[in-house]
Design a protein around this motif. Structure first.
Motif, PDB file in Angstrom:
ATOM      1  N   SER A  26     -20.766  38.989  16.988  1.00  0.00           N
ATOM      2  CA  SER A  26     -19.331  39.101  16.766  1.00  0.00           C
ATOM      3  C   SER A  26     -18.755  37.728  16.454  1.00  0.00           C
ATOM      4  CB  SER A  26     -18.657  39.669  18.014  1.00  0.00           C
ATOM      5  OG  SER A  26     -17.251  39.576  17.891  1.00  0.00           O
ATOM      6  N   THR A  27     -17.802  37.699  15.521  1.00  0.00           N
ATOM      7  CA  THR A  27     -17.177  36.413  15.187  1.00  0.00           C
ATOM      8  C   THR A  27     -16.319  35.894  16.345  1.00  0.00           C
ATOM      9  OG1 THR A  27     -15.374  37.535  14.013  1.00  0.00           O
ATOM     10  CG2 THR A  27     -17.243  36.728  12.692  1.00  0.00           C
ATOM     11  N   ARG A  28     -16.137  36.689  17.390  1.00  0.00           N
ATOM     12  CA  ARG A  28     -15.460  36.159  18.581  1.00  0.00           C
ATOM     13  C   ARG A  28     -16.314  35.067  19.223  1.00  0.00           C
ATOM     14  NH1 ARG A  28     -15.582  41.125  22.893  1.00  0.00           N
ATOM     15  NH2 ARG A  28     -14.901  42.230  21.056  1.00  0.00           N
ATOM     16  N   PHE A  29     -17.596  35.004  18.827  1.00  0.00           N
ATOM     17  CA  PHE A  29     -18.521  34.007  19.370  1.00  0.00           C
ATOM     18  C   PHE A  29     -18.797  32.873  18.377  1.00  0.00           C
ATOM     19  CE2 PHE A  29     -19.845  38.020  21.535  1.00  0.00           C
ATOM     20  CZ  PHE A  29     -19.396  37.687  22.802  1.00  0.00           C
ATOM     21  N   MET A  30     -17.840  32.564  17.517  1.00  0.00           N
ATOM     22  CA  MET A  30     -18.057  31.511  16.507  1.00  0.00           C
ATOM     23  C   MET A  30     -18.415  30.168  17.155  1.00  0.00           C
ATOM     24  SD  MET A  30     -18.046  32.744  13.460  1.00  0.00           S
ATOM     25  CE  MET A  30     -17.588  31.648  12.127  1.00  0.00           C
ATOM     26  N   THR A  31     -17.793  29.818  18.274  1.00  0.00           N
ATOM     27  CA  THR A  31     -18.120  28.563  18.956  1.00  0.00           C
ATOM     28  C   THR A  31     -19.573  28.582  19.421  1.00  0.00           C
ATOM     29  OG1 THR A  31     -15.832  28.281  19.662  1.00  0.00           O
ATOM     30  CG2 THR A  31     -17.494  27.045  20.885  1.00  0.00           C
ATOM     31  N   LYS A  49     -25.641  31.723   8.817  1.00  0.00           N
ATOM     32  CA  LYS A  49     -24.790  32.420   9.777  1.00  0.00           C
ATOM     33  C   LYS A  49     -23.495  32.822   9.100  1.00  0.00           C
ATOM     34  CE  LYS A  49     -22.888  28.175  11.878  1.00  0.00           C
ATOM     35  NZ  LYS A  49     -21.519  28.178  11.433  1.00  0.00           N
ATOM     36  N   PRO A  50     -22.670  33.610   9.790  1.00  0.00           N
ATOM     37  CA  PRO A  50     -21.376  33.955   9.201  1.00  0.00           C
ATOM     38  C   PRO A  50     -20.581  32.689   8.889  1.00  0.00           C
ATOM     39  CG  PRO A  50     -21.817  35.314  11.132  1.00  0.00           C
ATOM     40  CD  PRO A  50     -22.876  34.250  11.091  1.00  0.00           C
ATOM     41  N   GLY A  51     -19.976  32.671   7.725  1.00  0.00           N
ATOM     42  CA  GLY A  51     -19.206  31.507   7.309  1.00  0.00           C
ATOM     43  C   GLY A  51     -17.712  31.727   7.372  1.00  0.00           C
ATOM     44  N   CYS A  52     -17.286  32.972   7.610  1.00  0.00           N
ATOM     45  CA  CYS A  52     -15.865  33.302   7.682  1.00  0.00           C
ATOM     46  C   CYS A  52     -15.593  34.064   8.969  1.00  0.00           C
ATOM     47  CB  CYS A  52     -15.442  34.185   6.508  1.00  0.00           C
ATOM     48  SG  CYS A  52     -15.605  33.436   4.896  1.00  0.00           S
ATOM     49  N   ASP A  53     -14.534  33.684   9.636  1.00  0.00           N
ATOM     50  CA  ASP A  53     -14.082  34.398  10.823  1.00  0.00           C
ATOM     51  C   ASP A  53     -12.780  35.104  10.453  1.00  0.00           C
ATOM     52  OD1 ASP A  53     -13.167  35.335  13.225  1.00  0.00           O
ATOM     53  OD2 ASP A  53     -12.992  33.361  14.171  1.00  0.00           O
ATOM     54  N   LEU A  54     -12.892  36.362  10.087  1.00  0.00           N
ATOM     55  CA  LEU A  54     -11.718  37.108   9.640  1.00  0.00           C
ATOM     56  C   LEU A  54     -10.708  37.346  10.760  1.00  0.00           C
ATOM     57  CD1 LEU A  54     -13.322  39.741   7.228  1.00  0.00           C
ATOM     58  CD2 LEU A  54     -12.389  37.487   6.703  1.00  0.00           C
ATOM     59  N   LYS A  55     -11.111  37.067  12.000  1.00  0.00           N
ATOM     60  CA  LYS A  55     -10.186  37.220  13.120  1.00  0.00           C
ATOM     61  C   LYS A  55      -9.251  36.024  13.243  1.00  0.00           C
ATOM     62  CE  LYS A  55     -13.119  40.285  15.794  1.00  0.00           C
ATOM     63  NZ  LYS A  55     -14.550  40.258  15.847  1.00  0.00           N
ATOM     64  N   SER A  56      -9.592  34.928  12.580  1.00  0.00           N
ATOM     65  CA  SER A  56      -8.732  33.738  12.588  1.00  0.00           C
ATOM     66  C   SER A  56      -7.913  33.711  11.302  1.00  0.00           C
ATOM     67  CB  SER A  56      -9.582  32.469  12.662  1.00  0.00           C
ATOM     68  OG  SER A  56     -10.279  32.421  13.885  1.00  0.00           O
ATOM     69  N   PRO A  57      -6.642  33.359  11.390  1.00  0.00           N
ATOM     70  CA  PRO A  57      -5.784  33.360  10.199  1.00  0.00           C
ATOM     71  C   PRO A  57      -6.273  32.385   9.124  1.00  0.00           C
ATOM     72  CG  PRO A  57      -4.497  32.920  12.208  1.00  0.00           C
ATOM     73  CD  PRO A  57      -5.934  32.919  12.590  1.00  0.00           C
ATOM     74  N   HIS A  58      -6.229  32.843   7.882  1.00  0.00           N
ATOM     75  CA  HIS A  58      -6.567  31.994   6.737  1.00  0.00           C
ATOM     76  C   HIS A  58      -5.971  32.630   5.487  1.00  0.00           C
ATOM     77  CE1 HIS A  58      -8.778  29.722   3.730  1.00  0.00           C
ATOM     78  NE2 HIS A  58      -9.051  28.859   4.685  1.00  0.00           N
ATOM     79  N   GLU A  59      -5.565  31.802   4.559  1.00  0.00           N
ATOM     80  CA  GLU A  59      -4.939  32.305   3.332  1.00  0.00           C
ATOM     81  C   GLU A  59      -5.883  33.186   2.507  1.00  0.00           C
ATOM     82  OE1 GLU A  59      -5.500  28.886   0.028  1.00  0.00           O
ATOM     83  OE2 GLU A  59      -4.313  28.260   1.758  1.00  0.00           O
ATOM     84  N   LEU A  60      -7.200  32.978   2.627  1.00  0.00           N
ATOM     85  CA  LEU A  60      -8.147  33.770   1.836  1.00  0.00           C
ATOM     86  C   LEU A  60      -8.142  35.247   2.218  1.00  0.00           C
ATOM     87  CD1 LEU A  60     -11.265  31.427   1.560  1.00  0.00           C
ATOM     88  CD2 LEU A  60      -9.684  32.085  -0.261  1.00  0.00           C
ATOM     89  N   TRP A  61      -7.742  35.561   3.446  1.00  0.00           N
ATOM     90  CA  TRP A  61      -7.708  36.959   3.862  1.00  0.00           C
ATOM     91  C   TRP A  61      -6.384  37.343   4.491  1.00  0.00           C
ATOM     92  CZ3 TRP A  61     -11.662  33.622   5.405  1.00  0.00           C
ATOM     93  CH2 TRP A  61     -11.534  33.049   6.657  1.00  0.00           C
ATOM     94  N   SER A  62      -5.312  36.702   4.033  1.00  0.00           N
ATOM     95  CA  SER A  62      -3.985  37.023   4.572  1.00  0.00           C
ATOM     96  C   SER A  62      -3.447  38.347   4.019  1.00  0.00           C
ATOM     97  CB  SER A  62      -3.008  35.886   4.292  1.00  0.00           C
ATOM     98  OG  SER A  62      -2.912  35.659   2.903  1.00  0.00           O
ATOM     99  N   ASP A  63      -3.889  38.748   2.821  1.00  0.00           N
ATOM    100  CA  ASP A  63      -3.483  40.028   2.238  1.00  0.00           C
ATOM    101  C   ASP A  63      -4.404  41.124   2.772  1.00  0.00           C
ATOM    102  OD1 ASP A  63      -2.383  41.951   0.276  1.00  0.00           O
ATOM    103  OD2 ASP A  63      -4.361  41.733  -0.658  1.00  0.00           O
TER     104      ASP A  63
END
Length: 124
Positions: A26-31, A49-63
C-alpha cells in the motif's frame, strides 16, 4: 524456442545484472518503501517500486477523471515491474486488495515473494 521470460532471464544473466527486487504494498507505506529501497540497494540489488503516491496531493492527479486513468496506467506499469523483477518484497503490515492481486500475479509468474512483516504473508 525460449519464452520471453526465459529470454529475459538469460539476457539479465549475460549482462551480469544484479538481482532485481520489485517492492509492493500500500502507498500508505511509502516511507517504509523508501527504507526498504535503501536496504535492498545497499545489499546490491536493483529496486523498482511505486513512483507515485496517489493518496498524496499532486497536480498530476488533481483531476478525478485523470487520476482514475492514471491509476490504470500505474497498475499496468507496476505489473511490468513485477515481470521484470526476480523477486517481490511486500512492505507493510496491511495487505489490501491491490497488494493481494500483486502477490497473486507475482506468484503466478513463479516469482519468490518476501514480506517485511512475515505475519501478514502466509495466507496472502
Amino acid at each position: 524456442m525460449p519464452t520471453p521470460e526465459e529470454q529475459l532471464a538469460e539476457a539479465k544473466k549475460q549482462l551480469g545484472l544484479p538481482q532485481i527486487v520489485a517492492i509492493c504494498g500500500s502507498t500508505r507505506f511509502m516511507t517504509e518503501m523508501t527504507e526498504a529501497d535503501l536496504r535492498e540497494t545497499a545489499a546490491g540489488r536493483i529496486v523498482v517500486k511505486p513512483g507515485c503516491d496517489l493518496k498524496s496531493p499532486h497536480e498530476l492527479w488533481s483531476d478525478p477523471a485523470g487520476a482514475e486513468a492514471l491509476k490504470v496506467r500505474l497498475d499496468d506499469l507496476h505489473r511490468a515491474k513485477i515481470r521484470l523483477a526476480d523477486e517481490v518484497l511486500v512492505v507493510g503490515d496491511y495487505l489490501g486488495d491491490s497488494t493481494r492481486a500483486e502477490i497473486a500475479y507475482a506468484r503466478s509468474l513463479g516469482k519468490p515473494v518476501r514480506f517485511t512483516h512475515p505475519e501478514v504473508g502466509p495466507g496472502a
